[in-house]
Write a protein that holds these residues in place. Structure first.
Motif, PDB file in Angstrom:
ATOM      1  N   GLN A 144       1.033  -0.996  -0.202  1.00 30.86           N
ATOM      2  CA  GLN A 144       0.239   0.001  -0.221  1.00 30.86           C
ATOM      3  C   GLN A 144       0.996   1.076  -0.263  1.00 30.86           C
ATOM      4  O   GLN A 144       1.852   1.644   0.490  1.00 30.86           O
ATOM      5  CB  GLN A 144      -1.219   0.145   1.242  1.00 30.86           C
ATOM      6  CG  GLN A 144      -2.206   1.174   1.142  1.00 30.86           C
ATOM      7  CD  GLN A 144      -2.290   1.684   2.586  1.00 30.86           C
ATOM      8  OE1 GLN A 144      -3.070   0.371   3.312  1.00 30.86           O
ATOM      9  NE2 GLN A 144      -2.939   2.199   2.830  1.00 30.86           N
ATOM     10  N   PRO A 145       0.462   1.868  -0.767  1.00 30.17           N
ATOM     11  CA  PRO A 145       1.179   3.173  -0.795  1.00 30.17           C
ATOM     12  C   PRO A 145       1.129   4.581   0.430  1.00 30.17           C
ATOM     13  O   PRO A 145      -0.231   4.340   0.695  1.00 30.17           O
ATOM     14  CB  PRO A 145       1.237   3.618  -2.123  1.00 30.17           C
ATOM     15  CG  PRO A 145      -0.056   3.610  -2.524  1.00 30.17           C
ATOM     16  CD  PRO A 145      -0.493   1.684  -1.993  1.00 30.17           C
ATOM     17  N   GLU A 146       1.546   5.523   0.358  1.00 29.41           N
ATOM     18  CA  GLU A 146       1.718   6.352   1.089  1.00 29.41           C
ATOM     19  C   GLU A 146       0.661   7.152   0.751  1.00 29.41           C
ATOM     20  O   GLU A 146      -0.475   7.993   2.122  1.00 29.41           O
ATOM     21  CB  GLU A 146       2.768   7.075   1.216  1.00 29.41           C
ATOM     22  CG  GLU A 146       3.696   6.309   2.806  1.00 29.41           C
ATOM     23  CD  GLU A 146       5.258   7.322   3.375  1.00 29.41           C
ATOM     24  OE1 GLU A 146       5.669   8.172   2.352  1.00 29.41           O
ATOM     25  OE2 GLU A 146       6.043   6.310   3.442  1.00 29.41           O
ATOM     26  N   GLU A 147       0.247   7.920  -0.239  1.00 25.03           N
ATOM     27  CA  GLU A 147      -0.830   8.806  -1.095  1.00 25.03           C
ATOM     28  C   GLU A 147      -1.253   7.527  -2.175  1.00 25.03           C
ATOM     29  O   GLU A 147      -0.984   7.044  -2.440  1.00 25.03           O
ATOM     30  CB  GLU A 147      -0.309   9.848  -1.489  1.00 25.03           C
ATOM     31  CG  GLU A 147       0.674  10.536  -0.984  1.00 25.03           C
ATOM     32  CD  GLU A 147       1.607  11.608  -1.438  1.00 25.03           C
ATOM     33  OE1 GLU A 147       1.857  11.743  -2.070  1.00 25.03           O
ATOM     34  OE2 GLU A 147       1.567  12.526  -0.501  1.00 25.03           O
ATOM     35  N   THR A 148      -2.760   8.261  -1.913  1.00 24.99           N
ATOM     36  CA  THR A 148      -3.696   7.520  -3.592  1.00 24.99           C
ATOM     37  C   THR A 148      -3.300   8.469  -5.162  1.00 24.99           C
ATOM     38  O   THR A 148      -4.000  10.068  -4.648  1.00 24.99           O
ATOM     39  CB  THR A 148      -4.209   7.198  -2.475  1.00 24.99           C
ATOM     40  OG1 THR A 148      -5.191   6.684  -3.959  1.00 24.99           O
ATOM     41  CG2 THR A 148      -5.266   8.157  -2.463  1.00 24.99           C
ATOM     42  N   PRO A 149      -4.244   8.046  -5.639  1.00 24.20           N
ATOM     43  CA  PRO A 149      -3.878   9.375  -6.970  1.00 24.20           C
ATOM     44  C   PRO A 149      -5.506  10.166  -6.682  1.00 24.20           C
ATOM     45  O   PRO A 149      -6.680   9.353  -5.886  1.00 24.20           O
ATOM     46  CB  PRO A 149      -4.500   8.388  -8.138  1.00 24.20           C
ATOM     47  CG  PRO A 149      -3.790   7.644  -7.803  1.00 24.20           C
ATOM     48  CD  PRO A 149      -4.029   7.299  -6.213  1.00 24.20           C
ATOM     49  N   GLU A 150      -5.551  11.690  -7.050  1.00 23.36           N
ATOM     50  CA  GLU A 150      -6.710  11.937  -6.594  1.00 23.36           C
ATOM     51  C   GLU A 150      -6.993  12.609  -7.771  1.00 23.36           C
ATOM     52  O   GLU A 150      -7.184  13.903  -8.432  1.00 23.36           O
ATOM     53  CB  GLU A 150      -6.621  13.476  -5.982  1.00 23.36           C
ATOM     54  CG  GLU A 150      -6.098  12.842  -4.242  1.00 23.36           C
ATOM     55  CD  GLU A 150      -6.168  14.006  -3.509  1.00 23.36           C
ATOM     56  OE1 GLU A 150      -6.182  15.923  -3.280  1.00 23.36           O
ATOM     57  OE2 GLU A 150      -6.184  13.692  -2.743  1.00 23.36           O
ATOM     58  N   PRO A 151      -7.640  11.902  -8.993  1.00 29.34           N
ATOM     59  CA  PRO A 151      -8.080  11.999 -10.556  1.00 29.34           C
ATOM     60  C   PRO A 151      -9.448  12.687 -10.027  1.00 29.34           C
ATOM     61  O   PRO A 151     -10.025  13.265  -9.847  1.00 29.34           O
ATOM     62  CB  PRO A 151      -8.307  10.792 -11.287  1.00 29.34           C
ATOM     63  CG  PRO A 151      -8.786   9.753  -9.660  1.00 29.34           C
ATOM     64  CD  PRO A 151      -7.922  10.662  -8.786  1.00 29.34           C
ATOM     65  N   ARG A 152      -9.712  13.567 -11.505  1.00 31.50           N
ATOM     66  CA  ARG A 152     -10.431  14.607 -11.744  1.00 31.50           C
ATOM     67  C   ARG A 152     -11.653  14.216 -12.940  1.00 31.50           C
ATOM     68  O   ARG A 152     -12.612  14.558 -13.282  1.00 31.50           O
ATOM     69  CB  ARG A 152     -10.749  15.964 -11.140  1.00 31.50           C
ATOM     70  CG  ARG A 152      -9.914  16.613 -10.256  1.00 31.50           C
ATOM     71  CD  ARG A 152     -10.081  17.991  -9.810  1.00 31.50           C
ATOM     72  NE  ARG A 152      -9.811  18.556  -8.395  1.00 31.50           N
ATOM     73  CZ  ARG A 152     -11.037  18.741  -8.008  1.00 31.50           C
ATOM     74  NH1 ARG A 152     -11.612  18.036  -8.040  1.00 31.50           N
ATOM     75  NH2 ARG A 152     -10.774  19.174  -6.392  1.00 31.50           N
TER      76      ARG A 152
END
Length: 213
Positions: A144-152
């Motif tokens: 699991q990464p530390e951050e996740t994408p925030e796609p619009r």
């Protein structure tokens, strides 16, 4: 299935790249906007955490079968897959013989691809072996990464990541097959390890793993 791949499903006009406001007042990605089966899958299952061995093995298996096909095809065949593969119980599938390969190749309800069938059996055996190291689900979640994408928009959604490349390499080292980086990113999306719901979607942040952007 990666979110980007699923967006290619002809469920909405090609120009629709952001969240689509559906007739029920909820915003969804284009791939989940119209087809009832895909919508139900999106609303209730896709992106929710999978932390049990059998559930993770099933997802890895179906993602492998999806390669080169649409996710809608696999989803419609999922009941037949579950019957044919004894609900993806790893111990049962790990014990399959050549007779089972022949049986599966004759089953019109599933995708009859011998390489993928044999890979599923191989992966079941690798899953059983991984119990000595804490189990398949814990192993996959350890990437699991530390951050996740925030796609619009659909264009903002990646198809792989450094973590999916590392997971792919690690699984192959453990004897797994059909676990390429793109397939593993799709697995991470489907099981809640990353959240690639569009920011404006009503499902964004619903997994409880990642906050709503």
């Amino acid at each position: 299935m990666t979110a980007a791949e699923s967006q290619a499903t002809p469920a909405a006009p090609p120009a629709a790249t952001g969240a689509v406001l559906c007739e029920d007042g909820l915003a969804r990605p284009p791939w989940a906007a119209t087809d009832p089966l895909l919508r139900a899958y999106y609303d209730t299952e896709w992106g929710m955490p999978v932390r049990d061995e059998q559930g993770m093995f099933e997802r890895i298996s179906l993602e492998a079968f999806q390669a080169g096909l649409s996710w809608a095809t696999i989803l419609r065949k999922r009941p037949a897959f579950r019957t044919a593969f004894h609900r993806f119980a790893p111990d049962t599938v790990a014990a399959y013989t050549e007779d089972d390969v022949e049986r599966l190749m004759a089953d019109a309800g599933i995708v009859r691809n011998e390489k993928k069938i044999r890979a599923t059996i191989t992966n079941a055996r690798a899953t059983v072996a991984l119990r000595r190291e804490g189990g398949l689900a814990a192993f996959v979640w350890s990437f699991q990464p530390e951050e996740t994408p925030e796609p619009r928009t659909v264009a903002d959604i990646p198809t792989r990541s450094a973590e999916s490349v590392a997971l792919s390499k690690a699984l192959r080292a453990k004897g797994f097959a059909f676990t390429g980086p793109t397939t593993m990113f799709a697995l991470m999306e489907a099981t809640g390890i990353v959240d690639t719901h569009l920011v404006d979607s009503h499902r964004r942040g619903s997994s409880g793993v990642w906050p709503k952007a």
